[in-house]
Design a protein around this motif. Structure first.
Motif, PDB file in Angstrom:
ATOM      1  N   GLN A   1       0.135  -5.644 -12.727  1.00 35.37           N
ATOM      2  CA  GLN A   1      -0.732  -6.546 -11.977  1.00 35.37           C
ATOM      3  C   GLN A   1      -1.083  -7.803 -12.771  1.00 35.37           C
ATOM      4  OE1 GLN A   1      -3.837  -3.609 -11.095  1.00 35.37           O
ATOM      5  NE2 GLN A   1      -3.172  -3.651  -8.976  1.00 35.37           N
TER       6      GLN A   1
ATOM      7  N   SER B   1     -10.784  -6.782  -5.760  1.00 35.94           N
ATOM      8  CA  SER B   1     -10.429  -6.146  -4.488  1.00 35.94           C
ATOM      9  C   SER B   1      -8.991  -6.480  -4.093  1.00 35.94           C
ATOM     10  CB  SER B   1     -11.390  -6.573  -3.376  1.00 35.94           C
ATOM     11  OG  SER B   1     -11.218  -7.944  -3.060  1.00 35.94           O
TER      12      SER B   1
ATOM     13  N   LYS C   1      -6.535  -6.425  -5.971  1.00 34.62           N
ATOM     14  CA  LYS C   1      -5.619  -5.583  -6.729  1.00 34.62           C
ATOM     15  C   LYS C   1      -5.839  -4.100  -6.486  1.00 34.62           C
ATOM     16  CE  LYS C   1      -6.595  -6.918 -10.913  1.00 34.62           C
ATOM     17  NZ  LYS C   1      -6.410  -7.091 -12.372  1.00 34.62           N
ATOM     18  N   GLU C   2      -6.951  -3.740  -5.857  1.00 35.08           N
ATOM     19  CA  GLU C   2      -7.334  -2.328  -5.810  1.00 35.08           C
ATOM     20  C   GLU C   2      -6.363  -1.445  -5.035  1.00 35.08           C
ATOM     21  OE1 GLU C   2     -11.989  -1.469  -6.309  1.00 35.08           O
ATOM     22  OE2 GLU C   2     -11.516  -2.717  -4.575  1.00 35.08           O
ATOM     23  N   ALA C   3      -5.808  -1.947  -3.939  1.00 39.42           N
ATOM     24  CA  ALA C   3      -4.937  -1.100  -3.125  1.00 39.42           C
ATOM     25  C   ALA C   3      -3.685  -0.701  -3.905  1.00 39.42           C
ATOM     26  CB  ALA C   3      -4.550  -1.821  -1.835  1.00 39.42           C
ATOM     27  N   ALA C   4      -3.037  -1.687  -4.536  1.00 43.54           N
ATOM     28  CA  ALA C   4      -1.834  -1.391  -5.309  1.00 43.54           C
ATOM     29  C   ALA C   4      -2.155  -0.508  -6.502  1.00 43.54           C
ATOM     30  CB  ALA C   4      -1.180  -2.684  -5.778  1.00 43.54           C
ATOM     31  N   ARG C   5      -3.264  -0.781  -7.151  1.00 45.51           N
ATOM     32  CA  ARG C   5      -3.664   0.028  -8.300  1.00 45.51           C
ATOM     33  C   ARG C   5      -3.935   1.465  -7.867  1.00 45.51           C
ATOM     34  NH1 ARG C   5      -8.610   1.379  -9.583  1.00 45.51           N
ATOM     35  NH2 ARG C   5      -9.207   2.024 -11.671  1.00 45.51           N
ATOM     36  N   GLY C   6      -4.617   1.636  -6.739  1.00 43.36           N
ATOM     37  CA  GLY C   6      -4.927   2.981  -6.266  1.00 43.36           C
ATOM     38  C   GLY C   6      -3.677   3.794  -5.976  1.00 43.36           C
ATOM     39  N   ALA C   7      -2.666   3.139  -5.387  1.00 46.57           N
ATOM     40  CA  ALA C   7      -1.412   3.836  -5.087  1.00 46.57           C
ATOM     41  C   ALA C   7      -0.711   4.261  -6.371  1.00 46.57           C
ATOM     42  CB  ALA C   7      -0.506   2.936  -4.255  1.00 46.57           C
TER      43      ALA C   7
ATOM     44  N   TRP D   1      -2.154   4.731  -9.312  1.00 43.15           N
ATOM     45  CA  TRP D   1      -3.015   5.736  -9.949  1.00 43.15           C
ATOM     46  C   TRP D   1      -2.725   7.128  -9.381  1.00 43.15           C
ATOM     47  CZ3 TRP D   1      -4.146   2.464 -13.360  1.00 43.15           C
ATOM     48  CH2 TRP D   1      -5.232   2.566 -14.219  1.00 43.15           C
TER      49      TRP D   1
END
Length: 257
Positions: free
Chosen positions: A148, A215, A217-223, A225
């Motif tokens: 990211q 926010s 970056k959160e969706a890609a990071r969550g996936a 993770w």
């Protein structure tokens, strides 16, 4: 103390320092706990509006998890204990901007911290690399965070090349990982100067901007993770084999680009 905190009430800037220079600021379990305590405490100090994170000395910002730390793991591919998952400001619900000041080496688990900072200022002698693959380990969380912050090809090369190659501060600046390049030893001063400017702005607007940026970056990071524990369980060599590789590592000087 493994982590120090200095607060300037005049400027509104706090400096958090990893203070284990004898261990290249590697993070042991006490340091991990202390970092979480510092970040959570800063949420309640309204005199602090911006934070600078750095490492003691010039040899290393941090070399990640201290290899002498013993972290027992559940006997299951679905559960893992990773003490570094809670060392970053965002992991501790701190939405005040954090600027990293990097001198020397930043590698491996240091990316848990750099990945949760708003931007990075580095001295010209700083170098970035990830040793995981060299020692038979999956670079999972580190790869997700750095993907990211860097172009895909650059982060893929850094993670896959392991200890054979290091990214110089200038190259890191060219690809966007580092936002400002300074003379060696001057990264902290430059980062504090940026922090003081930001601290002079209304706090609510600044913190809202930090939250909005994160926010995105959160969706890609969550996936990423969600996949990390399984990839680590499947791909990591047993601890004793990792230790053998680490103990027999080549003394050859890594290439810097």
């Amino acid at each position: 103390m493994s982590v120090t905190l200095e607060v300037s009430k005049e400027t509104g800037v706090a400096v958090v320092t990893l203070d284990r220079p004898h261990r290249l600021n590697a993070i042991d379990l006490d340091t991990a706990r202390r970092l979480a305590e510092v970040w959570r405490g800063l949420r309640f100090d309204d005199t602090v509006r911006t934070v600078v994170l750095t490492g003691s000395g010039t040899r290393a910002f941090s070399t990640g998890l201290d290899r002498d730390s013993v972290v027992p793991q559940p006997d299951s591919p679905y559960m893992q204990d990773d003490p570094l998952l809670t060392i970053g400001p965002k992991a501790n619900d701190l939405w005040k901007p954090v600027i990293a000041a990097v001198e020397g080496m930043a590698c491996g688990g240091a990316f848990y911290l750099l990945g949760e900072c708003e931007f990075v200022v580095a001295g010209e002698d700083a170098v970035f690399f990830d040793p995981h693959t060299t020692y038979g380990m999956v670079s999972a969380y580190e790869s997700v965070l750095m993907a990211q912050r860097m172009p895909y090809g650059e982060v893929a090369r850094m993670m896959l090349m392991g200890t054979a190659e290091r990214i110089s501060a200038r190259r890191a600046h060219d690809i966007g990982l580092v936002s400002e390049l300074t003379d060696s030893g001057e990264a902290l001063g430059a980062a504090i100067a940026c922090a003081a400017v930001i601290a002079g702005y209304p706090a609510a607007g600044v913190q809202g901007t930090v939250r909005a940026l994160w926010s995105a970056k959160e969706a890609a990071r969550g996936a990423g993770w969600a996949q990390a524990p399984h990839l680590i369980a499947l791909g990591n060599l047993p601890t004793e084999q990792q230790a053998e590789l680490f103990g027999g590592r080549s003394g050859a000087k890594p290439r810097i680009r």
